[in-house]
Structure formats: structure tokens, C-alpha cells
Write an enzyme that holds these catalytic residues in place. Structure first.
Site, PDB file in Angstrom:
ATOM      1  N   LEU A  34      45.711  90.772 -52.012  1.00 26.04           N
ATOM      2  CA  LEU A  34      46.850  90.472 -51.137  1.00 26.04           C
ATOM      3  C   LEU A  34      46.963  88.980 -50.823  1.00 26.04           C
ATOM      4  CD1 LEU A  34      46.539  93.461 -48.630  1.00 26.04           C
ATOM      5  CD2 LEU A  34      47.846  93.340 -50.760  1.00 26.04           C
ATOM      6  N   GLY A  37      52.668  86.609 -49.848  1.00 22.18           N
ATOM      7  CA  GLY A  37      53.873  87.352 -50.258  1.00 22.18           C
ATOM      8  C   GLY A  37      53.778  88.798 -49.788  1.00 22.18           C
ATOM      9  N   HIS A  38      52.613  89.443 -50.065  1.00 25.37           N
ATOM     10  CA  HIS A  38      52.415  90.821 -49.602  1.00 25.37           C
ATOM     11  C   HIS A  38      52.420  90.879 -48.071  1.00 25.37           C
ATOM     12  CE1 HIS A  38      49.980  90.884 -53.491  1.00 25.37           C
ATOM     13  NE2 HIS A  38      50.881  91.826 -53.690  1.00 25.37           N
ATOM     14  N   GLN A  62      50.877 101.002 -65.912  1.00 29.15           N
ATOM     15  CA  GLN A  62      51.844  99.919 -66.104  1.00 29.15           C
ATOM     16  C   GLN A  62      51.273  98.711 -66.850  1.00 29.15           C
ATOM     17  OE1 GLN A  62      52.299  99.635 -61.669  1.00 29.15           O
ATOM     18  NE2 GLN A  62      52.538  97.458 -62.075  1.00 29.15           N
ATOM     19  N   LYS A 150      60.458  88.536 -56.013  1.00 32.24           N
ATOM     20  CA  LYS A 150      59.867  87.809 -57.137  1.00 32.24           C
ATOM     21  C   LYS A 150      59.912  88.689 -58.389  1.00 32.24           C
ATOM     22  CE  LYS A 150      55.715  85.830 -58.888  1.00 32.24           C
ATOM     23  NZ  LYS A 150      55.151  87.037 -59.483  1.00 32.24           N
TER      24      LYS A 150
END
Ligand code: PAF
Length: 286
Positions: A34, A37-38, A62, A150
């Protein structure tokens, strides 16, 4: 103290009890490591909701076979400390076996929107994202879920998924948080060498340069793409993998700019592939 939950059953039991008490749930899905941004998304959720759940799960589905699943930074203790400090209610931290106890017989397939940009470079990536986000939404049943701008293509796809699959969840896009010099915060920035870190400021600077040309009246995408390419090639040692201008959130390539668009780029450094973008509202938007 943020309560750490590691099983799907316990998380579902907690959510059931919270729903009974009519608590409004905000959810921030993450893969951990983290950064600010988080944490901005977590703070936004804490302000708006009774309860905030953050998931920390590095989702193997992913990642492509040659991507960084094994090397992806993981540090749950440091993540938990940051979440504790903000007063987050729950961190959902399942193992891979907990999330995928058997090989999947089904998965969610993203069509056209995953065939461009990051999706074209990373086949299957968005199928993996959408599959895990569906599972997380079904486990956590949030009222609001927070995603960073983002990853603008991811945000557009998730919004579309929520609409098409009739999830009763409102998706909130949160602005990109940047370092003081403009580099977008990313868990992958730790892979940069000292020199690459200095060069990486040019990703955002090249976007700003294009934005200025747009503001001065340029509407031809090829011209703007060229401005960015020249700036990146001159100022970084990374290889420029992609510069593109697409409508947003529809994700259709725009040779000539009219409505809302996003300009995105990807640069591959020695150990990190960084992406960045700016969204420009366009002439037809208020
Ligand atoms: O943006 C991410 O970190 C991931 O793609 C997400 C949304 C947590 C799904 O694994």
C-alpha cells in the site's frame, strides 16, 4: 485496530451482520504494497461509509506467465500498520487457495474493451481482474467501491461490468496520487533503479506537454502522440511501449479528438513497466 480476516466464510458472516445493522460498506480492493494512492482511496471511503473493508490479494489470474506474480511486493504487516493508523475496520487477506480452492470451471471474459491498450499487451489480464473483482464484490457486498484513475482502463471496464452484471454498487474513481515530482505512485516504482527513478518523472511531464498542446488547440492525436514520444525518447532510457489516445470511458481510438479522451502511455524500464495517463474532458463536456 483493523481486524484481519483470512477466510471467505468469516468475511461473509461479518458482512451479513453489518448489513443487518444497516451499515453502509465502502470497499477498496488492492494487491497490497500500500502506498499513498491506496491510502487516499481508503481515506475517501472512511469519510463516506460506516465501515471500510480493504482487500489485500495478489491475484494470480491477472498475471501472464512471464509477468511478476512471484516478485510482486508483498508485506502484509506494513500494510496492516498503515490501515491501522487510518482506522480501517477490516482487511480481507485471503490466500490463493482460499480464493481459488479448485481450478476455475468458469471465468468472466471481457470483450472489446480488453482488446486495446493494456489489455492488448497483457492477454487475459482484464479477464482475471474482472473475475476476482466479481468474487470480491459477492463476498463483501459493498455499497461503494473505490478504484484509482491511474488504471483508467481497469476503471472503465469495472464500471461497465457493474452496469452489465447489475451489481448494486457505486464505483468511485479516485484521482491519481503523485510524488512531489509528478511520478504516479505505484507499487511497481520500487523496481526502478536510482537513474530510472529520476527519468520516470518524464512520463507525467510528457503528458503535461501534450495537454498544453491540446489546450493550445491541437486536436490531431498523431501530433500529440509524437510530442510525447519525442519527450520520452529524449529523456528516458526505458523503451516506450505504448502511447495512445482513446475516448473515455468507451475506449475507442480517436485519430481526431472531439469528446472526453484519455491519453495513456506505458514505458518499460529494466525491471518495471510503468503506466500513466491523463483524462481530458474534451470540447463537448461541461
Ligand atoms: O488494481 C488492482 O490492484 C487490482 O487489479 C485489483 C482491482 C485489486 C484486482 O486484483
Amino acid at each position: 485496530m483493523t481486524q484481519r480476516i483470512t477466510t471467505v466464510q468469516e468475511m461473509k458472516d461479518i458482512v451479513r451482520a453489518l448489513k443487518k445493522e444497516q451499515k453502509q460498506i465502502g470497499f477498496v480492493p488492492t494487491m497490497g504494497a500500500l502506498h499513498d494512492g491506496h491510502l487516499t482511496m481508503v481515506k475517501t471511503s472512511l469519510k463516506k461509509n460506516d465501515i471500510t473493508v480493504v482487500s489485500v490479494f495478489v491475484n494470480p489470474l491477472q498475471f501472464g506467465p512471464n509477468e511478476d506474480f512471484d516478485a510482486y511486493p508483498r508485506d502484509i504487516e506494513s500494510d496492516q500498520e498503515k490501515l491501522d493508523a487510518l482506522g480501517t475496520d477490516y482487511v480481507f487477506y485471503p490466500s490463493v487457495e482460499e480464493m481459488y480452492p479448485k481450478p476455475l470451471a468458469l471465468s468472466v471474459k471481457v470483450n472489446r474493451m480488453a482488446e486495446v491498450l493494456e489489455g492488448a499487451k497483457r492477454p487475459g489480464h482484464f479477464d482475471g481482474v474482472v473475475t476476482v473483482v466479481n468474487k470480491l464484490f459477492n463476498i463483501i457486498r459493498p455499497d461503494f467501491a473505490y478504484f484509482g484513475k491511474k488504471d483508467a482502463q481497469q476503471l472503465a471496464i469495472i464500471e461497465r461490468m457493474v452496469a452489465e452484471f447489475n451489481h448494486s454498487i457505486e464505483i468511485i474513481g479516485v484521482d491519481t496520487i503523485r510524488e512531489a515530482d509528478g511520478l504516479a505512485k505505484s507499487s511497481r516504482n520500487v523496481y526502478l533503479t536510482v537513474q530510472e527513478r529520476q527519468e520516470a518523472v518524464h512520463l507525467y511531464q510528457s503528458l503535461i506537454k501534450a495537454q498544453k498542446r491540446y489546450d493550445a488547440g491541437e486536436r490531431n492525436s498523431a501530433v500529440l502522440i509524437n510530442v510525447i514520444n519525442e519527450h520520452l525518447t529524449k529523456n528516458t532510457s526505458g523503451s516506450v511501449e505504448d502511447i495512445a489516445i482513446y475516448s473515455y470511458p468507451e475506449l475507442v481510438e480517436q485519430p481526431q479528438i472531439t469528446g472526453q479522451i484519455f491519453i495513456s502511455l506505458a514505458v518499460k524500464f529494466s525491471k518495471a513497466r510503468l503506466i500513466d495517463n491523463i483524462i481530458i474532458k474534451g470540447d463537448n463536456h461541461d
